[in-house]
Scaffold this motif. Structure first.
Motif, short mmCIF file in Angstrom:
data_model
loop_
_atom_site.label_atom_id
_atom_site.label_comp_id
_atom_site.label_asym_id
_atom_site.label_seq_id
_atom_site.Cartn_x
_atom_site.Cartn_y
_atom_site.Cartn_z
N TYR A 15 0.82 -1.28 0.07
CA TYR A 15 0.02 0.12 0.02
C TYR A 15 0.92 1.26 -0.03
O TYR A 15 0.65 2.30 -0.84
CB TYR A 15 -0.96 -0.13 1.30
CG TYR A 15 -1.73 1.24 1.49
CD1 TYR A 15 -2.89 1.47 0.83
CD2 TYR A 15 -1.06 2.19 2.43
CE1 TYR A 15 -3.48 2.85 1.12
CE2 TYR A 15 -1.71 3.55 2.83
CZ TYR A 15 -2.70 3.60 2.01
OH TYR A 15 -3.76 4.97 2.50
N ASP A 16 1.86 1.28 1.03
CA ASP A 16 2.72 2.35 1.04
C ASP A 16 3.60 2.72 -0.32
O ASP A 16 3.99 3.83 -0.81
CB ASP A 16 3.80 2.19 2.19
CG ASP A 16 4.23 3.49 2.54
OD1 ASP A 16 3.58 4.60 2.93
OD2 ASP A 16 5.54 3.68 2.85
N ARG A 19 1.12 4.11 -2.93
CA ARG A 19 0.62 5.55 -2.35
C ARG A 19 1.70 6.38 -2.95
O ARG A 19 1.44 7.52 -3.24
CB ARG A 19 0.26 5.46 -1.16
CG ARG A 19 -0.28 6.88 -0.57
CD ARG A 19 -0.87 6.71 0.90
NE ARG A 19 0.43 6.37 1.80
CZ ARG A 19 1.15 7.16 2.32
NH1 ARG A 19 1.08 8.64 1.72
NH2 ARG A 19 2.12 6.66 2.80
N THR A 20 3.07 5.99 -2.53
CA THR A 20 3.86 7.15 -2.43
C THR A 20 4.71 7.09 -3.77
O THR A 20 5.66 8.17 -3.96
CB THR A 20 5.23 6.94 -1.51
OG1 THR A 20 5.64 5.70 -1.38
CG2 THR A 20 4.34 6.90 -0.03
N ASP A 23 1.80 7.03 -9.70
CA ASP A 23 0.51 7.95 -10.27
C ASP A 23 0.25 7.62 -11.72
O ASP A 23 1.11 6.63 -12.33
CB ASP A 23 1.00 9.70 -9.88
CG ASP A 23 2.28 9.82 -10.61
OD1 ASP A 23 2.58 9.47 -11.63
OD2 ASP A 23 2.81 10.71 -10.08
N LEU A 61 -8.86 1.46 -1.88
CA LEU A 61 -7.80 2.02 -2.53
C LEU A 61 -7.98 1.87 -4.03
O LEU A 61 -8.25 0.97 -4.70
CB LEU A 61 -6.59 1.27 -2.16
CG LEU A 61 -5.09 2.24 -2.79
CD1 LEU A 61 -5.03 3.61 -2.23
CD2 LEU A 61 -4.02 1.43 -2.50
N VAL A 75 -1.91 4.38 -8.34
CA VAL A 75 -3.05 4.67 -7.38
C VAL A 75 -3.72 6.00 -8.24
O VAL A 75 -2.88 7.10 -8.76
CB VAL A 75 -2.73 5.35 -6.12
CG1 VAL A 75 -3.99 5.98 -5.14
CG2 VAL A 75 -1.97 4.32 -5.19
N ARG A 78 -6.99 9.88 -5.15
CA ARG A 78 -6.59 10.09 -3.82
C ARG A 78 -7.63 10.96 -2.89
O ARG A 78 -8.50 11.64 -3.55
CB ARG A 78 -5.11 10.42 -3.71
CG ARG A 78 -4.24 9.85 -4.52
CD ARG A 78 -2.83 10.63 -4.41
NE ARG A 78 -1.85 9.75 -5.37
CZ ARG A 78 -1.00 8.97 -4.98
NH1 ARG A 78 -0.85 8.77 -3.69
NH2 ARG A 78 -0.52 8.35 -5.88
N THR A 114 0.27 12.47 -1.45
CA THR A 114 0.47 12.01 -2.75
C THR A 114 1.61 11.68 -3.26
O THR A 114 2.32 11.06 -2.32
CB THR A 114 0.19 13.61 -3.70
OG1 THR A 114 0.26 13.16 -5.13
CG2 THR A 114 1.56 14.45 -3.25
N SER A 115 1.88 11.20 -4.59
CA SER A 115 3.16 10.46 -5.00
C SER A 115 4.41 11.38 -4.70
O SER A 115 4.40 12.70 -4.58
CB SER A 115 3.03 10.15 -6.40
OG SER A 115 3.04 11.08 -7.16
#
Length: 330
Positions: A15-16, A19-20, A23, A61, A75, A78, A114-115
């Motif tokens: 997930y991390d 998310r980071t 995009d 998500l 992702v 968001r 955000t990313s």
């Protein structure tokens, strides 16, 4: 973290990463996701990654997929859109009451929403002409203390200061503590103001938060509930200029037509406008007459004219005459 516990938390690591590091412009294939997990000390196979992505989607998500060469997972949606985060970061950068150090910390926290690619845009320098950042970092915590006092229905104490010609703090009230009942925080003219009830004078007062020192919440219950029930907070500030109090008046101005936007910016769209001639209009405004009000009128240019009431027109004329005479001295 032991290896077994890391494996249990694999879906959280995934997930991390999504998310980071992803995009729409930077999708990540299943093979690359496996590599990123392995960098964190977590063994994974492509099939387990697919299962975990399905679990994340079921959780809510929004993981989208681009098929074909160069595609992968990212992702898609968001909680905050990138443009919303950019607006928030811009507001933080422009805010005078937030110190430079706190501004950078807040923008860094916004970047975690955000990313990492979009976060770089949040750190891009923003041009704010003549911006002067606050030197008082305690305002950050003063706002919290004031809000807590309002929530707990208690009073606060503080010392209030201005600066002298040596640029040093000079405390008012003979350096004694102010004790007031806080009711609202107002953002005006790029500063935070506390609106509170002063039990000593039995009146509503306001104070600039960045000029408050030694602020503490005390257990005494708030006073002035009836006064605030009868006070419209938006009306309280509407006629003031830079939060300076003055004499409440209904003032009629005559202005050239191009200044209608300036009047609407200051007083809203509901002001009553009368056409005086093809080039001018007049408007009635409820204001608190003070030197700051006269300065605002002067800033509208030589065609700005105070028509009524006569006492305000006369006072404005006297101030202009005195200023002209003083500046004419050689």
């Amino acid at each position: 973290m032991p290896k077994a516990r890391k494996q249990t938390a694999k879906v959280l690591y995934l997930y991390d990463i999504l998310r980071t590091q992803t995009d729409e412009a930077h999708p990540m294939s299943a093979d690359r996701l496996v590599e990123e997990l392995q960098r964190s000390g977590i063994s994974a196979e492509r099939k387990s990654v697919y299962d975990d992505i399905a679990a994340l989607r079921a959780y809510g998500l929004d993981v989208a997929q681009i098929n074909g060469r160069g595609g992968g997972y990212f992702v898609a949606e968001r909680e905050f859109e990138d443009v919303e985060l950019q607006l928030l970061a811009g507001a933080v950068q422009a805010s005078r009451f937030i110190t430079e150090r706190k501004s950078q910390q807040l923008i860094a926290k916004l970047g975690r929403l955000t990313s990492r690619y979009a976060a770089q845009q949040l750190r891009a320098p923003m041009v704010v002409p003549r911006r002067v950042k606050s030197m008082n970092e305690s305002i950050y915590y003063s706002v919290f203390t004031i809000n807590e006092a309002i929530r707990q229905d208690t009073q606060i104490t503080f010392r209030y200061f201005s600066y002298n010609i040596e640029k040093k703090k000079q405390y008012r009230h003979q350096n004694r503590l102010y004790q007031v009942s806080p009711y609202a925080l107002i953002w005006n003219s790029e500063n935070y103001y506390l609106v509170a009830y002063d039990g000593e004078s039995q009146s509503i007062r306001h104070y600039r938060v960045d000029k408050m020192d030694s602020l503490n919440r005390i257990p005494d219950p708030r006073m002035g509930q009836e006064a605030f029930r009868q006070t419209d907070m938006s009306a309280y500030t509407r006629g003031m200029f830079h939060m300076f109090r003055g004499r409440a008046e209904r003032v009629r101005l005559r202005l050239p037509n191009p200044l209608i936007g300036v009047v609407m910016d200051e007083f809203g769209r509901d002001v009553a406008v009368l056409r005086e001639d093809p080039e001018h209009f007049s408007v009635w405004l409820s204001v608190e007459v003070s030197p700051q009000f006269y300065g605002w009128v002067f800033g509208l240019g030589p065609e700005a004219e105070i028509l009524e009431p006569a006492r305000v027109r006369s006072e404005y004329r006297r101030l202009l005459t005195e200023a002209a005479a003083r500046n004419a001295r050689v």
